[in-house]
Design a protein around this motif. Structure first.
Motif, PDB file in Angstrom:
ATOM      1  N   ILE A 111      40.222  38.549  34.449  1.00  0.00           N
ATOM      2  CA  ILE A 111      39.802  38.608  35.834  1.00  0.00           C
ATOM      3  C   ILE A 111      39.171  39.964  36.082  1.00  0.00           C
ATOM      4  O   ILE A 111      39.737  40.991  35.712  1.00  0.00           O
ATOM      5  N   VAL A 112      37.991  39.983  36.711  1.00  0.00           N
ATOM      6  CA  VAL A 112      37.304  41.222  37.015  1.00  0.00           C
ATOM      7  C   VAL A 112      37.104  41.325  38.518  1.00  0.00           C
ATOM      8  O   VAL A 112      37.150  40.327  39.242  1.00  0.00           O
ATOM      9  N   THR A 113      36.875  42.556  38.981  1.00  0.00           N
ATOM     10  CA  THR A 113      36.712  42.798  40.415  1.00  0.00           C
ATOM     11  C   THR A 113      35.421  43.559  40.705  1.00  0.00           C
ATOM     12  O   THR A 113      35.309  44.217  41.734  1.00  0.00           O
ATOM     13  N   GLY A 114      34.464  43.471  39.798  1.00  0.00           N
ATOM     14  CA  GLY A 114      33.212  44.189  39.971  1.00  0.00           C
ATOM     15  C   GLY A 114      32.433  43.763  41.196  1.00  0.00           C
ATOM     16  O   GLY A 114      31.670  44.546  41.763  1.00  0.00           O
ATOM     17  N   THR A 115      32.616  42.525  41.650  1.00  0.00           N
ATOM     18  CA  THR A 115      31.933  42.046  42.862  1.00  0.00           C
ATOM     19  C   THR A 115      32.760  42.296  44.119  1.00  0.00           C
ATOM     20  O   THR A 115      32.425  41.802  45.189  1.00  0.00           O
ATOM     21  N   ARG A 116      33.857  43.081  43.957  1.00  0.00           N
ATOM     22  CA  ARG A 116      34.804  43.379  45.030  1.00  0.00           C
ATOM     23  C   ARG A 116      35.701  42.199  45.358  1.00  0.00           C
ATOM     24  O   ARG A 116      36.407  42.204  46.372  1.00  0.00           O
ATOM     25  N   ARG A 117      35.676  41.165  44.484  1.00  0.00           N
ATOM     26  CA  ARG A 117      36.584  40.045  44.604  1.00  0.00           C
ATOM     27  C   ARG A 117      37.117  39.715  43.221  1.00  0.00           C
ATOM     28  O   ARG A 117      36.402  39.880  42.230  1.00  0.00           O
ATOM     29  N   ALA A 118      38.351  39.267  43.144  1.00  0.00           N
ATOM     30  CA  ALA A 118      38.926  38.884  41.866  1.00  0.00           C
ATOM     31  C   ALA A 118      38.308  37.569  41.422  1.00  0.00           C
ATOM     32  O   ALA A 118      38.462  36.539  42.076  1.00  0.00           O
ATOM     33  N   THR A 119      37.583  37.618  40.304  1.00  0.00           N
ATOM     34  CA  THR A 119      36.830  36.456  39.832  1.00  0.00           C
ATOM     35  C   THR A 119      36.935  36.375  38.320  1.00  0.00           C
ATOM     36  O   THR A 119      36.909  37.394  37.634  1.00  0.00           O
ATOM     37  N   SER A 120      37.054  35.163  37.804  1.00  0.00           N
ATOM     38  CA  SER A 120      37.007  34.984  36.361  1.00  0.00           C
ATOM     39  C   SER A 120      35.679  35.491  35.830  1.00  0.00           C
ATOM     40  O   SER A 120      34.625  35.275  36.437  1.00  0.00           O
ATOM     41  N   LEU A 121      35.725  36.171  34.699  1.00  0.00           N
ATOM     42  CA  LEU A 121      34.522  36.787  34.174  1.00  0.00           C
ATOM     43  C   LEU A 121      33.399  35.780  33.989  1.00  0.00           C
ATOM     44  O   LEU A 121      32.230  36.072  34.263  1.00  0.00           O
ATOM     45  N   SER A 122      33.727  34.589  33.563  1.00  0.00           N
ATOM     46  CA  SER A 122      32.687  33.590  33.331  1.00  0.00           C
ATOM     47  C   SER A 122      32.055  33.086  34.628  1.00  0.00           C
ATOM     48  O   SER A 122      31.025  32.417  34.594  1.00  0.00           O
ATOM     49  N   ASP A 123      32.659  33.407  35.790  1.00  0.00           N
ATOM     50  CA  ASP A 123      32.126  32.965  37.077  1.00  0.00           C
ATOM     51  C   ASP A 123      31.367  34.052  37.820  1.00  0.00           C
ATOM     52  O   ASP A 123      30.882  33.811  38.928  1.00  0.00           O
ATOM     53  N   VAL A 124      31.265  35.250  37.253  1.00  0.00           N
ATOM     54  CA  VAL A 124      30.604  36.344  37.960  1.00  0.00           C
ATOM     55  C   VAL A 124      29.094  36.171  37.855  1.00  0.00           C
ATOM     56  O   VAL A 124      28.542  36.152  36.746  1.00  0.00           O
ATOM     57  N   PRO A 125      28.374  36.089  38.978  1.00  0.00           N
ATOM     58  CA  PRO A 125      26.935  35.792  38.933  1.00  0.00           C
ATOM     59  C   PRO A 125      26.060  37.038  38.814  1.00  0.00           C
ATOM     60  O   PRO A 125      24.946  37.075  39.325  1.00  0.00           O
ATOM     61  N   ILE A 126      26.560  38.095  38.165  1.00  0.00           N
ATOM     62  CA  ILE A 126      25.767  39.298  37.897  1.00  0.00           C
ATOM     63  C   ILE A 126      26.055  39.729  36.471  1.00  0.00           C
ATOM     64  O   ILE A 126      26.959  39.193  35.811  1.00  0.00           O
ATOM     65  N   ASN A 127      25.309  40.706  35.996  1.00  0.00           N
ATOM     66  CA  ASN A 127      25.511  41.177  34.634  1.00  0.00           C
ATOM     67  C   ASN A 127      26.656  42.181  34.603  1.00  0.00           C
ATOM     68  O   ASN A 127      26.510  43.332  34.988  1.00  0.00           O
ATOM     69  N   ILE A 128      27.806  41.740  34.166  1.00  0.00           N
ATOM     70  CA  ILE A 128      28.982  42.586  34.062  1.00  0.00           C
ATOM     71  C   ILE A 128      29.623  42.354  32.701  1.00  0.00           C
ATOM     72  O   ILE A 128      29.706  41.216  32.227  1.00  0.00           O
ATOM     73  N   ILE A 129      30.032  43.429  32.075  1.00  0.00           N
ATOM     74  CA  ILE A 129      30.703  43.377  30.777  1.00  0.00           C
ATOM     75  C   ILE A 129      32.081  43.987  30.942  1.00  0.00           C
ATOM     76  O   ILE A 129      32.220  45.081  31.507  1.00  0.00           O
ATOM     77  N   ALA A 130      33.103  43.290  30.512  1.00  0.00           N
ATOM     78  CA  ALA A 130      34.474  43.765  30.628  1.00  0.00           C
ATOM     79  C   ALA A 130      35.031  44.085  29.245  1.00  0.00           C
ATOM     80  O   ALA A 130      34.968  43.260  28.341  1.00  0.00           O
ATOM     81  N   VAL A 131      35.569  45.278  29.105  1.00  0.00           N
ATOM     82  CA  VAL A 131      36.221  45.705  27.864  1.00  0.00           C
ATOM     83  C   VAL A 131      37.708  45.772  28.168  1.00  0.00           C
ATOM     84  O   VAL A 131      38.156  46.616  28.944  1.00  0.00           O
ATOM     85  N   GLY A 132      38.460  44.853  27.574  1.00  0.00           N
ATOM     86  CA  GLY A 132      39.874  44.730  27.888  1.00  0.00           C
ATOM     87  C   GLY A 132      40.731  45.774  27.202  1.00  0.00           C
ATOM     88  O   GLY A 132      40.299  46.503  26.303  1.00  0.00           O
ATOM     89  N   SER A 133      41.988  45.871  27.640  1.00  0.00           N
ATOM     90  CA  SER A 133      42.899  46.880  27.109  1.00  0.00           C
ATOM     91  C   SER A 133      43.122  46.720  25.617  1.00  0.00           C
ATOM     92  O   SER A 133      43.272  47.708  24.893  1.00  0.00           O
ATOM     93  N   ALA A 134      43.132  45.465  25.123  1.00  0.00           N
ATOM     94  CA  ALA A 134      43.352  45.259  23.693  1.00  0.00           C
ATOM     95  C   ALA A 134      42.195  45.806  22.872  1.00  0.00           C
ATOM     96  O   ALA A 134      42.388  46.391  21.804  1.00  0.00           O
ATOM     97  N   GLN A 135      40.961  45.607  23.354  1.00  0.00           N
ATOM     98  CA  GLN A 135      39.821  46.149  22.614  1.00  0.00           C
ATOM     99  C   GLN A 135      39.838  47.670  22.629  1.00  0.00           C
ATOM    100  O   GLN A 135      39.528  48.317  21.633  1.00  0.00           O
ATOM    101  N   LEU A 136      40.203  48.256  23.771  1.00  0.00           N
ATOM    102  CA  LEU A 136      40.298  49.710  23.826  1.00  0.00           C
ATOM    103  C   LEU A 136      41.255  50.231  22.769  1.00  0.00           C
ATOM    104  O   LEU A 136      40.997  51.257  22.127  1.00  0.00           O
ATOM    105  N   ASP A 137      42.374  49.508  22.562  1.00  0.00           N
ATOM    106  CA  ASP A 137      43.344  49.927  21.556  1.00  0.00           C
ATOM    107  C   ASP A 137      42.869  49.611  20.142  1.00  0.00           C
ATOM    108  O   ASP A 137      42.902  50.464  19.256  1.00  0.00           O
ATOM    109  N   THR A 138      42.395  48.376  19.936  1.00  0.00           N
ATOM    110  CA  THR A 138      42.026  47.947  18.586  1.00  0.00           C
ATOM    111  C   THR A 138      40.880  48.766  18.019  1.00  0.00           C
ATOM    112  O   THR A 138      40.892  49.167  16.854  1.00  0.00           O
ATOM    113  N   GLN A 139      39.862  49.033  18.833  1.00  0.00           N
ATOM    114  CA  GLN A 139      38.700  49.796  18.370  1.00  0.00           C
ATOM    115  C   GLN A 139      38.856  51.295  18.613  1.00  0.00           C
ATOM    116  O   GLN A 139      37.938  52.054  18.343  1.00  0.00           O
ATOM    117  N   ARG A 140      40.023  51.699  19.134  1.00  0.00           N
ATOM    118  CA  ARG A 140      40.328  53.116  19.342  1.00  0.00           C
ATOM    119  C   ARG A 140      39.265  53.795  20.205  1.00  0.00           C
ATOM    120  O   ARG A 140      38.677  54.810  19.828  1.00  0.00           O
TER     121      ARG A 140
END
Length: 808
Positions: free
Chosen positions: A48-77
């Motif tokens: 769930i992302v809030t880039g549009t100022r509303r909580a929305t599933s990433l696949s439903d966001v109608p703008i170009n937004i990329i989300a990097v989750g906490s697991a990727q931050l850890d896995t890729q250091r």
């Protein structure tokens, strides 16, 4: 409870579909603000992302937004903003080491020359920590995710954005559950002689159930260095920087012992960071967050070599002085959230941020480049002390509708007061005595600047859902700014303003102090439409405009006619620069296929850039300034996707193509050695990659007792980069390169153990260039000494480490 207050972002894990790149399908089609499902372990397939100022599933966001989750931050250091670009299409961050956070370029919107010193802020990109706009970087600790919004976002965010916004979304305090997360890491780096260490922890402490909680995170980083400075002067002013004479870079063993000393691993990083948030919740409809953050980073030198000058190697710098830096950032913020019945949610964000930076730089080559006969002193050298202070107060108010129905809206107001101040002192040990100057402290040059920028804006968006599948959005922003600046320079060693003041007092001559004012206002706007062909398949299109404020340069104005000798001043056309603006068109598609096993996101964009702000120099004194130049365009394609080939094997990939070039001639854009070079229509802009991409794979082996082993591998491709617009004025191409990383992790519910390698094949690669090659070779022979002005920033060699995580 209001839907908005119930929103909690799902956390990615390395074994989920988005575990490598954080781009995942969502099966809940949220149309209005609604509670996000609680994390449910390894079966979670949405974020769930809030880039549009509303909580929305990433696949439903109608703008170009990329989300990097906490697991990727850890896995890729990925520990800071410099690590984001590898896995975020459309983003370039030049790696310049711990002296700076790096220069962030979104979609090629940069016309500045590359630098091996980097930047600590970039006003073309808005960076947010939660709801607070920042002009500094914090380590990426205890975050739910990072959201990157590409393209102008000024109708949604208080900080007006020319190129896009980067949002760090922190985890919030929990009033009901006590928890502790701890992490330790040890590492070694090729070419370095020290052992690296990182330790961090996060504690969530409920104080009054359902009402008060404190969440604190703190960390210490020691990243070992790998750059040596083998030619530091033993006794500046008497030691000879060029002991074999002009243009002769040979040094005998005896000459070395008499004049030089070596410092090892000078580009180490020592960082202490902490963030603390206190939640105060009166009831379901009213809560506030008090946040304090602090970060300090120290190092002793650049992450650069001298392009093999003085017979130095790939990981050696030939400079004559250590170049320490101490950067400190402070954050004080208060966020208030209040439900106004079932009509809207009010969010107020008040913040004060402060960044202080103190550093030393080798200044010898800068002075030799001015051709004022410094080279006549055989032991000539110079260093500079630099100090900057960036202070910012922001207030943002925002109303977000919660009444439901086909119509939704956001309305906001923004006030920002940014103050920048700094000073510089340049010393030339021994030179005052050589020229019989009364300035016995060898203080050759001083300067200061003091800027103030006040911006006010109102902004808003409205969305109308015409059918269950089709919606349209419109947004507008009105902004106004007022900028003032005061600055001055003086030359005490040569009879400047200081000669009228007894040593060691400092006083600027009134004729060398300048000031200026500028102001402007304008409107930016946005139109967007999206259509869902089915759940999990959507196409969208956006037209939006963005802006960046202008202001005065911090250089004293020239007094005409110019005085004989050295003049450091700005001519009339160099005193101010104006705002620049972008006009963005893009279309994109988001899709999930084969029951969510394949996720694809693709977009194409075209950005017209008018009045672009670029770095330049004054004709008199070569002082850095900002100016405006014609027009440019950036157009390209961005892709990211994930594929779940089996329950164990998951693949991810990103790719970005960026074509950024001038669309008008820019006469005199490039200044080198007091000569100007014209940039022409079609010239490629510097600082960004034309092609960039990554591929990664995670293979998970289930074990007993809910444990598993995860093997992760990632390849990142960094395309070539121009150092100057069109590579005119002695610009060049920084070659492309490929890096590999891998890790092996044993995981349980309570703890993880990992082995990892970064740049595992120990690739030597240049990431940025300092100055240009007019500063080397035959062109040096007018100056009587071999200069060391030209340099390469280099990527970190192979790093191997072990780490452990504990979850309680």
């Amino acid at each position: 409870m209001s839907a908005t207050f119930k929103i909690k972002a799902l956390l990615l894990t390395a074994s989920t579909l988005g575990g490598v790149f954080g781009v995942v399908p969502a099966f809940a089609q949220t149309e209005t603000p609604a509670p996000a499902p609680e994390p449910v372990g390894d079966d979670t397939d949405s974020i769930i992302v809030t880039g549009t100022r509303r909580a929305t599933s990433l696949s439903d966001v109608p703008i170009n937004i990329i989300a990097v989750g906490s697991a990727q931050l850890d896995t890729q250091r990925i520990y800071d903003i410099r690590g984001l670009a590898d896995f975020t299409p459309g983003v370039t961050i030049n790696q310049t080491g711990p002296r700076a956070t790096g220069t962030v370029v979104l979609r090629g919107l940069s016309a500045n020359d590359t630098s091996d010193f980097g930047n600590n802020r970039d006003n073309a990109v808005a960076i947010y920590l939660g709801e607070v706009p920042l002009y500094q970087d914090f380590k990426l600790l205890d975050l739910e995710r990072v959201e990157v919004l590409l393209g102008p976002q000024g109708t949604l965010y208080g900080a007006g954005t020319l190129a896009g916004a980067i949002r760090y979304i922190p985890r919030r305090p929990d009033t009901n559950n006590f928890s502790v997360d701890a992490h330790v890491r040890g590492s070694t780096v090729a070419q370095g002689s020290q052992f690296g260490f990182q330790g961090d922890f996060t504690v969530n402490l409920p104080i009054i159930r359902d009402h008060v909680a404190l969440r604190s995170t703190a960390g210490y980083y020691y990243e070992p260095g790998f750059i040596d400075y083998p030619f530091l002067l033993q006794n500046p002013g008497t030691s000879l920087p060029q002991p074999s004479g002009a243009f002769d870079e040979t040094v005998t063993q005896q000459q070395y012992q008499d004049n030089f000393k070596r410092a090892k691993d000078v580009n180490f990083e020592r960082t202490w960071t902490t963030r603390n948030t206190l939640l105060l919740e009166a009831n379901e409809n009213l809560k506030g967050y008090l946040t304090f953050g602090f970060q300090q980073t120290k190092t002793n030198g650049r992450q650069s070599n001298g392009a093999f000058t003085f017979n130095t190697g790939k990981y050696e710098g030939p400079w004559r002085y250590l170049e320490p830096s101490d950067r400190r950032a402070y954050l004080y913020a208060f966020e208030l959230q209040a439900n106004l019945g079932h009509i809207a949610q009010l969010v107020s964000s008040t913040a004060y941020t402060l960044q202080r930076t103190n550093g030393v730089s080798d200044n010898t080559d800068l002075l030799l480049d001015l051709n004022y006969s410094y080279e006549s002193f055989p032991a000539f050298s110079s260093y500079a002390n630099n100090s900057t202070r960036n202070e910012q107060f922001t207030q943002e108010l925002r109303l977000v509708s919660t009444h439901g129905g086909p119509f939704s809206w956001t309305l906001g107001g923004f006030y920002n007061h940014l103050k920048n101040a700094g000073d510089r002192q340049e010393y030339t040990p021994g030179f005052a005595n050589f020229i019989d100057s009364p300035r016995v402290d060898d203080l050759e040059y001083i300067s200061f600047f003091d800027n103030s920028n006040k911006e006010k804006a109102v902004f808003g968006e409205a969305t109308l859902k015409l059918t269950p599948a089709f919606q349209v959005t419109g947004g507008v922003r009105y902004y106004k700014y007022d900028a003032t600046a005061r600055g001055g320079t003086d030359l005490p060693l040569f009879g400047g303003g200081l000669t009228r003041t007894p040593y060691p007092l400092i006083q600027f001559a009134p004729s060398r102090i300048g000031s200026g004012k500028s102001s402007s206002d304008g409107v930016v706007y946005k139109a967007n439409a999206s259509y869902k062909f089915r759940p999990g398949l959507m196409v969208y299109g956006t037209y939006s405009t963005g802006y960046r404020i202008g202001g005065p340069n911090t250089v004293a104005p020239c007094i005409l006619p110019l005085q004989p000798g050295q003049n450091v001043c700005a001519l009339a056309n160099e005193q101010f620069y104006g705002p620049d603006k972008t006009y963005n068109k893009e279309i994109g598609v988001r899709g999930t296929f084969f029951d969510g096993r394949l996720v694809l996101n693709l977009d194409a964009y075209h950005i017209a850039w008018r009045g672009l702000q670029v770095g330049s120099q004054t004709i008199n004194g070569a002082v850095g300034i900002t100016t405006n130049a014609g027009a440019a365009v950036s157009k390209g394609v961005e892709f990211n996707g994930t594929a779940s080939l089996s329950d164990r094997l998951k693949l991810s990939a990103t790719y970005a193509y960026t074509d950024a070039h001038l669309t008008q001639d820019a006469p005199g854009l490039i200044v080198v050695n007091n000569d100007t070079f014209d940039a022409l229509k079609g010239d490629r802009l510097p600082g960004s990659q034309k092609h960039a991409g990554s591929v990664a794979a995670t293979y998970t082996i289930p074990l007993a007792n809910d444990a598993d082993i995860a093997l992760n591998w990632a390849l990142t491709y960094h395309g070539d980069v121009f150092t100057k617009t069109g590579n005119r004025g002695f610009g060049e191409v920084i070659p492309d390169y490929v890096l590999n990383r891998a890790s092996l992790t044993y995981r349980t519910k309570r703890y993880d153990f990992s082995l990892y390698a970064l740049n595992m094949f120990d690739v030597y690669a240049v990431s940025s260039v300092g100055n240009d090659f007019s500063k080397i070779g035959a062109l040096n022979q007018d100056y009587g000494i071999s200069r060391r002005f030209y340099s390469y920033s280099v990527v970190t060699p192979r790093t191997v480490g072990v780490e452990a995580r504990l979850h309680l």
